[in-house]
Scaffold this motif. Structure first.
Motif, PDB file in Angstrom:
ATOM      1  N   MET A 234       0.836  -1.209   0.000  1.00  0.00           N
ATOM      2  CA  MET A 234       0.000   0.000   0.000  1.00  0.00           C
ATOM      3  C   MET A 234       0.866   1.252   0.000  1.00  0.00           C
ATOM      4  SD  MET A 234      -3.172  -0.759   2.554  1.00  0.00           S
ATOM      5  CE  MET A 234      -3.662   0.940   2.488  1.00  0.00           C
TER       6      MET A 234
ATOM      7  N   GLN B 164      -0.803   4.717  -0.803  1.00  0.00           N
ATOM      8  CA  GLN B 164      -2.108   4.601  -0.157  1.00  0.00           C
ATOM      9  C   GLN B 164      -2.029   4.371   1.346  1.00  0.00           C
ATOM     10  OE1 GLN B 164      -3.591   1.310  -2.452  1.00  0.00           O
ATOM     11  NE2 GLN B 164      -4.484   2.666  -3.984  1.00  0.00           N
ATOM     12  N   ALA B 165      -0.856   4.424   1.921  1.00  0.00           N
ATOM     13  CA  ALA B 165      -0.677   4.174   3.352  1.00  0.00           C
ATOM     14  C   ALA B 165      -0.537   5.502   4.099  1.00  0.00           C
ATOM     15  CB  ALA B 165       0.568   3.319   3.577  1.00  0.00           C
TER      16      ALA B 165
ATOM     17  N   CYS C 114     -10.080   6.427   4.212  1.00  0.00           N
ATOM     18  CA  CYS C 114     -10.520   5.078   3.841  1.00  0.00           C
ATOM     19  C   CYS C 114     -12.036   4.955   3.936  1.00  0.00           C
ATOM     20  CB  CYS C 114      -9.859   4.029   4.729  1.00  0.00           C
ATOM     21  SG  CYS C 114      -8.122   3.799   4.416  1.00  0.00           S
TER      22      CYS C 114
END
Length: 62
Positions: free
Chosen positions: A26, A31-32, A57
Motif C-alpha cells: 500500500m 495509499q498508506a 478510507c
C-alpha cells in the motif's frame, strides 16, 4: 505544547489488522498513512496521520 503521539509500526499494523508486506505494498502505491523515519532507523506513524488515513478510507468505502 504536547508532542503528538507516535506509534510504532507493529502497533499500527495491529490496529489496522494488516500484514507488514500488505502495508508496504500500500505504501508503494501511495495509499498508506505517512511514515516518519527516526535517526535510529525506526519507523513511526503519528496518531493524527493514522486517524486522517482512516477517515479517508471510510470516505472511499462509502
Amino acid at each position: 505544547m504536547a508532542r503528538p503521539e507516535m506509534l510504532k509500526l507493529p502497533e499500527v499494523l495491529t490496529e489496522i489488522k494488516m500484514s507488514r508486506a500488505a502495508f508496504y505494498r500500500m505504501r508503494a502505491r501511495g495509499q498508506a498513512p505517512r511514515i516518519r523515519k527516526l535517526p535510529n532507523g525506526e519507523l513511526r506513524v503519528s496518531r493524527a496521520d493514522l486517524d486522517a488515513w482512516w477517515e479517508l478510507c471510510e470516505e472511499h468505502a462509502a
